[in-house]
Design a protein around this motif. Structure first.
Motif, PDB file in Angstrom:
ATOM      1  N   LEU A  71       0.808  -1.216   0.000  1.00  0.00           N
ATOM      2  CA  LEU A  71       0.000   0.000   0.000  1.00  0.00           C
ATOM      3  C   LEU A  71       0.843   1.269   0.000  1.00  0.00           C
ATOM      4  CD1 LEU A  71      -2.731  -1.137   2.532  1.00  0.00           C
ATOM      5  CD2 LEU A  71      -2.948  -0.929   0.054  1.00  0.00           C
ATOM      6  N   GLU A  72       2.008   1.211   0.634  1.00  0.00           N
ATOM      7  CA  GLU A  72       2.826   2.421   0.702  1.00  0.00           C
ATOM      8  C   GLU A  72       3.424   2.796  -0.652  1.00  0.00           C
ATOM      9  OE1 GLU A  72       4.449  -1.229   1.846  1.00  0.00           O
ATOM     10  OE2 GLU A  72       3.141  -0.152   3.182  1.00  0.00           O
ATOM     11  N   ARG A  73       3.308   1.950  -1.645  1.00  0.00           N
ATOM     12  CA  ARG A  73       3.823   2.256  -2.995  1.00  0.00           C
ATOM     13  C   ARG A  73       2.840   3.088  -3.822  1.00  0.00           C
ATOM     14  NH1 ARG A  73       7.712  -0.625  -5.971  1.00  0.00           N
ATOM     15  NH2 ARG A  73       6.180  -0.333  -7.595  1.00  0.00           N
ATOM     16  N   ILE A  74       1.633   3.259  -3.358  1.00  0.00           N
ATOM     17  CA  ILE A  74       0.613   3.963  -4.134  1.00  0.00           C
ATOM     18  C   ILE A  74       1.072   5.363  -4.535  1.00  0.00           C
ATOM     19  CG2 ILE A  74      -1.706   4.981  -4.050  1.00  0.00           C
ATOM     20  CD1 ILE A  74      -2.535   2.564  -2.320  1.00  0.00           C
ATOM     21  N   THR A  75       1.561   6.135  -3.577  1.00  0.00           N
ATOM     22  CA  THR A  75       1.971   7.512  -3.862  1.00  0.00           C
ATOM     23  C   THR A  75       3.069   7.553  -4.906  1.00  0.00           C
ATOM     24  OG1 THR A  75       1.418   8.129  -1.597  1.00  0.00           O
ATOM     25  CG2 THR A  75       2.808   9.651  -2.813  1.00  0.00           C
ATOM     26  N   GLY A  76       4.112   6.770  -4.715  1.00  0.00           N
ATOM     27  CA  GLY A  76       5.225   6.767  -5.660  1.00  0.00           C
ATOM     28  C   GLY A  76       4.792   6.371  -7.056  1.00  0.00           C
TER      29      GLY A  76
END
Length: 129
Positions: A71-76
């Motif tokens: 989930l933390e890859r969404i922004t990138g």
């Protein structure tokens, strides 16, 4: 997770049926066979089944989703697309257990030694002791 809670696959399946009934949607139900497939990485659960497992196991939905996607890859990933128009967006992942910080301003006259009255006590006109 299931084993730590002392639940059998059949018990999880029964609980899931109750959730499916409460949600009026059979997609929330997780059969005994399907749960075994999910646990053995032979099947990827739908969001409905993840929702159910989150409720049964009392774990945050995002925790279960994170077993399948980062989930933390969404922004990138969004910014890597290089889209022409600027967009105001929030990519924060909802997590009820996460601390929330916000600015606080204290009254300069506040003294820890003095008792604090509740709002209701103050509105009643009574004096704080």
């Amino acid at each position: 997770m299931r084993l730590r809670l002392g639940l059998t696959t059949r018990e999880v399946s029964e609980h899931s049926k109750k959730i499916a009934t409460a949600e009026s949607n059979e997609e929330y139900a997780v059969s005994h066979a399907r749960l075994i497939q999910i646990e053995n990485d032979e099947s990827t659960p739908s969001i409905y089944k993840l929702f159910t497992l989150s409720a049964v196991y009392a774990r945050p939905f995002t925790e279960l989703v994170s077993f399948y996607v980062e989930l933390e890859r969404i922004t990138g990933l969004h910014f890597d697309m290089g889209m022409g128009n600027t967009r105001l967006a929030s990519f924060e992942v909802y997590d009820e257990g996460r601390a929330v910080s916000f600015p606080v301003r204290f009254d300069p006259g506040f003294q820890v030694e003095k008792p604090i009255c509740s709002h209701a006590w103050w509105r009643s006109g009574a004096k704080c002791r």
